[in-house]
Scaffold this motif. Structure first.
Motif, PDB file in Angstrom:
ATOM      1  N   LEU A 145     -53.333 -11.098 -16.794  1.00 11.91           N
ATOM      2  CA  LEU A 145     -52.616 -10.879 -15.581  1.00 11.91           C
ATOM      3  C   LEU A 145     -53.283  -9.948 -14.473  1.00 11.91           C
ATOM      4  CD1 LEU A 145     -50.848 -12.464 -17.755  1.00 11.91           C
ATOM      5  CD2 LEU A 145     -49.025 -11.328 -16.544  1.00 11.91           C
ATOM      6  N   GLY A 146     -54.036  -8.851 -15.025  1.00 12.06           N
ATOM      7  CA  GLY A 146     -54.399  -7.718 -14.261  1.00 12.06           C
ATOM      8  C   GLY A 146     -55.675  -8.356 -13.293  1.00 12.06           C
ATOM      9  N   LEU A 147     -56.609  -9.029 -14.168  1.00 18.78           N
ATOM     10  CA  LEU A 147     -57.746  -9.921 -13.427  1.00 18.78           C
ATOM     11  C   LEU A 147     -57.117 -10.784 -12.460  1.00 18.78           C
ATOM     12  CD1 LEU A 147     -60.171  -9.983 -16.577  1.00 18.78           C
ATOM     13  CD2 LEU A 147     -60.487  -8.592 -14.231  1.00 18.78           C
ATOM     14  N   GLY A 148     -56.129 -11.789 -12.737  1.00 13.20           N
ATOM     15  CA  GLY A 148     -55.552 -12.685 -11.918  1.00 13.20           C
ATOM     16  C   GLY A 148     -55.111 -12.168 -10.642  1.00 13.20           C
ATOM     17  N   ARG A 149     -54.324 -10.826 -10.732  1.00 10.78           N
ATOM     18  CA  ARG A 149     -54.268 -10.330  -9.387  1.00 10.78           C
ATOM     19  C   ARG A 149     -55.113  -9.554  -8.721  1.00 10.78           C
ATOM     20  NH1 ARG A 149     -50.804 -11.547 -12.660  1.00 10.78           N
ATOM     21  NH2 ARG A 149     -48.784 -12.445 -12.145  1.00 10.78           N
ATOM     22  N   LEU A 150     -56.313  -9.100  -9.488  1.00 14.43           N
ATOM     23  CA  LEU A 150     -57.543  -8.621  -8.970  1.00 14.43           C
ATOM     24  C   LEU A 150     -58.221  -9.590  -7.914  1.00 14.43           C
ATOM     25  CD1 LEU A 150     -59.485  -6.438  -8.263  1.00 14.43           C
ATOM     26  CD2 LEU A 150     -60.919  -7.259 -10.317  1.00 14.43           C
ATOM     27  N   GLY A 151     -58.101 -10.918  -8.324  1.00 15.39           N
ATOM     28  CA  GLY A 151     -58.637 -12.166  -7.638  1.00 15.39           C
ATOM     29  C   GLY A 151     -57.772 -12.045  -6.307  1.00 15.39           C
ATOM     30  N   ALA A 152     -56.611 -12.111  -6.190  1.00 13.54           N
ATOM     31  CA  ALA A 152     -55.660 -11.965  -5.156  1.00 13.54           C
ATOM     32  C   ALA A 152     -56.049 -11.080  -4.112  1.00 13.54           C
ATOM     33  CB  ALA A 152     -54.262 -11.715  -5.331  1.00 13.54           C
ATOM     34  N   VAL A 153     -56.569  -9.775  -4.725  1.00 13.86           N
ATOM     35  CA  VAL A 153     -56.904  -8.662  -3.952  1.00 13.86           C
ATOM     36  C   VAL A 153     -58.253  -9.135  -3.077  1.00 13.86           C
ATOM     37  CG1 VAL A 153     -57.780  -6.308  -3.791  1.00 13.86           C
ATOM     38  CG2 VAL A 153     -55.715  -6.840  -5.317  1.00 13.86           C
ATOM     39  N   ALA A 154     -59.043  -9.778  -4.082  1.00 12.13           N
ATOM     40  CA  ALA A 154     -60.501 -10.098  -3.488  1.00 12.13           C
ATOM     41  C   ALA A 154     -60.287 -11.038  -2.338  1.00 12.13           C
ATOM     42  CB  ALA A 154     -61.407 -10.843  -4.596  1.00 12.13           C
ATOM     43  N   LEU A 155     -59.564 -11.841  -2.416  1.00 11.87           N
ATOM     44  CA  LEU A 155     -59.362 -12.879  -1.528  1.00 11.87           C
ATOM     45  C   LEU A 155     -58.696 -12.070  -0.308  1.00 11.87           C
ATOM     46  CD1 LEU A 155     -57.831 -16.084  -3.190  1.00 11.87           C
ATOM     47  CD2 LEU A 155     -60.029 -15.739  -2.264  1.00 11.87           C
ATOM     48  N   LEU A 156     -57.569 -11.336  -0.364  1.00  7.14           N
ATOM     49  CA  LEU A 156     -57.163 -10.769   0.925  1.00  7.14           C
ATOM     50  C   LEU A 156     -58.264  -9.643   1.496  1.00  7.14           C
ATOM     51  CD1 LEU A 156     -53.535  -9.574  -0.606  1.00  7.14           C
ATOM     52  CD2 LEU A 156     -54.142 -11.357   1.227  1.00  7.14           C
ATOM     53  N   VAL A 157     -58.987  -9.042   0.732  1.00 13.62           N
ATOM     54  CA  VAL A 157     -59.927  -8.245   1.447  1.00 13.62           C
ATOM     55  C   VAL A 157     -61.176  -8.999   2.138  1.00 13.62           C
ATOM     56  CG1 VAL A 157     -61.715  -6.432   0.886  1.00 13.62           C
ATOM     57  CG2 VAL A 157     -59.663  -6.351   0.100  1.00 13.62           C
ATOM     58  N   LEU A 158     -61.536 -10.110   1.301  1.00 13.87           N
ATOM     59  CA  LEU A 158     -62.873 -10.618   1.676  1.00 13.87           C
ATOM     60  C   LEU A 158     -62.670 -12.088   2.521  1.00 13.87           C
ATOM     61  CD1 LEU A 158     -64.721 -10.102  -1.711  1.00 13.87           C
ATOM     62  CD2 LEU A 158     -64.975  -8.511   0.260  1.00 13.87           C
ATOM     63  N   ALA A 159     -61.726 -12.777   2.220  1.00 21.14           N
ATOM     64  CA  ALA A 159     -61.642 -14.123   2.728  1.00 21.14           C
ATOM     65  C   ALA A 159     -60.896 -14.055   4.322  1.00 21.14           C
ATOM     66  CB  ALA A 159     -60.956 -14.974   1.968  1.00 21.14           C
ATOM     67  N   PRO A 186     -57.696   0.567 -12.362  1.00 15.34           N
ATOM     68  CA  PRO A 186     -56.622   0.462 -13.485  1.00 15.34           C
ATOM     69  C   PRO A 186     -57.375  -0.578 -14.594  1.00 15.34           C
ATOM     70  CG  PRO A 186     -55.611   0.190 -11.316  1.00 15.34           C
ATOM     71  CD  PRO A 186     -57.050  -0.028 -11.183  1.00 15.34           C
ATOM     72  N   LEU A 187     -58.315  -1.280 -14.111  1.00 14.93           N
ATOM     73  CA  LEU A 187     -58.717  -2.212 -15.014  1.00 14.93           C
ATOM     74  C   LEU A 187     -59.927  -1.247 -16.174  1.00 14.93           C
ATOM     75  CD1 LEU A 187     -59.437  -5.095 -12.686  1.00 14.93           C
ATOM     76  CD2 LEU A 187     -57.865  -5.093 -14.604  1.00 14.93           C
ATOM     77  N   VAL A 188     -60.179  -0.230 -15.872  1.00 14.98           N
ATOM     78  CA  VAL A 188     -61.167   0.544 -16.638  1.00 14.98           C
ATOM     79  C   VAL A 188     -60.261   0.832 -18.091  1.00 14.98           C
ATOM     80  CG1 VAL A 188     -62.273   2.759 -17.057  1.00 14.98           C
ATOM     81  CG2 VAL A 188     -62.290   1.563 -14.909  1.00 14.98           C
ATOM     82  N   LEU A 189     -58.958   0.752 -18.049  1.00 15.92           N
ATOM     83  CA  LEU A 189     -58.155   1.034 -19.436  1.00 15.92           C
ATOM     84  C   LEU A 189     -58.551  -0.435 -20.358  1.00 15.92           C
ATOM     85  CD1 LEU A 189     -54.784   1.750 -18.176  1.00 15.92           C
ATOM     86  CD2 LEU A 189     -56.290   3.187 -19.386  1.00 15.92           C
ATOM     87  N   LEU A 190     -59.211  -1.445 -19.893  1.00 15.68           N
ATOM     88  CA  LEU A 190     -59.354  -2.608 -20.518  1.00 15.68           C
ATOM     89  C   LEU A 190     -60.697  -2.332 -21.475  1.00 15.68           C
ATOM     90  CD1 LEU A 190     -58.862  -5.514 -18.014  1.00 15.68           C
ATOM     91  CD2 LEU A 190     -57.414  -4.585 -20.016  1.00 15.68           C
ATOM     92  N   TRP A 191     -61.283  -1.272 -21.332  1.00 14.65           N
ATOM     93  CA  TRP A 191     -62.568  -0.923 -21.880  1.00 14.65           C
ATOM     94  C   TRP A 191     -61.977  -0.677 -23.662  1.00 14.65           C
ATOM     95  CZ3 TRP A 191     -67.356  -1.880 -21.203  1.00 14.65           C
ATOM     96  CH2 TRP A 191     -67.940  -1.840 -20.027  1.00 14.65           C
ATOM     97  N   TRP A 192     -60.738  -0.035 -23.520  1.00 13.60           N
ATOM     98  CA  TRP A 192     -60.073   0.069 -24.767  1.00 13.60           C
ATOM     99  C   TRP A 192     -59.313  -0.876 -25.171  1.00 13.60           C
ATOM    100  CZ3 TRP A 192     -60.787   3.687 -20.843  1.00 13.60           C
ATOM    101  CH2 TRP A 192     -61.495   4.847 -21.441  1.00 13.60           C
ATOM    102  N   LEU A 193     -58.370  -1.568 -24.333  1.00 16.32           N
ATOM    103  CA  LEU A 193     -57.504  -2.560 -24.712  1.00 16.32           C
ATOM    104  C   LEU A 193     -58.109  -3.945 -25.046  1.00 16.32           C
ATOM    105  CD1 LEU A 193     -54.739  -1.753 -22.162  1.00 16.32           C
ATOM    106  CD2 LEU A 193     -54.685  -1.291 -24.546  1.00 16.32           C
TER     107      LEU A 193
END
Length: 251
Positions: A145-159, A186-193
């Motif tokens: 779910l975190g990466l899915g919304r990162l994809g939305a950010v990428a589109l808003l910034v780059l597209a 925030p996705l840095v937390l995924l290194w542990w999770l």
């Protein structure tokens, strides 16, 4: 309250149905922080789903998968599913560009929208079931779910935005590449999770490149519905990638 705090609350109000009884100011600074918090909000939603999985883990696997899927839809209010349905109707019409835009704005639901909704929910439910059967830790939903919304950010910034109107255009006005980098933090937390999450990040990149190419060819740019559909498509793709990669290792 700081701009970052208001931004987080704006992101929660926009992306979820979690009640936030506060009138948050919309300014260039708070809107930037809201977009930066998209992945964090996704991670929080994933955490709630993982917690529900722990609390109701005694349920039979099919019922637990359906419960998680129902909670998933309820927490987002079906916002991204609505975008998926609008995009499906527009693409399925095979009409010229202006008519596709008109179909996307039409409040009526067409047959392609229903088909897309049914298959999206069926595949998500089946993959959640497969996750549970394979013993994949539901903490991985935090990554999905975190990466899915990162994809939305990428589109808003780059597209490019197709038209100077609507939510995507309003969000994009104050965004830059720095905001995409901050959204990653925030996705840095995924290194542990969720060790090994970088494979999912690579899979997300593959999805975004493919989806972006399709959207630019079909619509010449993005809007809010297209961004919402990207979240749904990205989540489904990541569910599949995580199941394939982890189940093969565990097997």
């Amino acid at each position: 309250m700081s701009n970052a705090g208001y931004g987080l609350l704006l992101a929660l109000q926009f992306l979820t149905r979690v009640p936030i009884p506060l009138n948050c100011p919309w300014t260039p600074a708070t809107s930037r922080w809201a977009v930066r918090c998209y992945p964090l909000v996704g991670m929080l939603l994933g955490g709630l789903l993982a917690l529900a999985g722990q609390l109701f883990g005694s349920l039979p696997t099919p019922l637990l998968a359906l419960l998680l899927l129902s909670l998933w839809v309820a927490l987002s209010g079906g916002l991204h599913l609505d975008g998926l349905m609008d995009v499906a109707d527009a693409l399925g019409s095979n009409r010229p560009l202006e008519q596709r835009w008109a179909i996307m704005k039409d409040p009526h639901v067409g047959s392609f929208a229903i088909i897309a909704l049914l298959f999206q929910l069926a595949w998500k439910g089946a993959l959640l079931w497969a996750w549970l059967e394979a013993g994949i830790g539901l903490v991985w939903l935090v990554a999905v779910l975190g990466l899915g919304r990162l994809g939305a950010v990428a589109l808003l910034v780059l597209a490019p935005v197709a038209r100077e109107e609507g939510l995507a255009w309003a969000w994009q006005q104050h965004l830059g590449h720095r905001d995409l980098l901050l959204a990653l933090l925030p996705l840095v937390l995924l290194w542990w999770l969720a060790p090994g999450w970088l494979l999912s990040l690579g899979a997300l990149l593959v999805f975004l490149l493919s989806y972006g190419a399709l959207i630019i060819r079909a619509f010449k740019g993005i809007n809010g519905d297209i961004v919402g559909a990207a979240i749904e498509g990205g989540e489904l793709w990541l569910l599949l990638v995580v199941w394939w990669s982890l189940s093969s290792v565990m097997g």
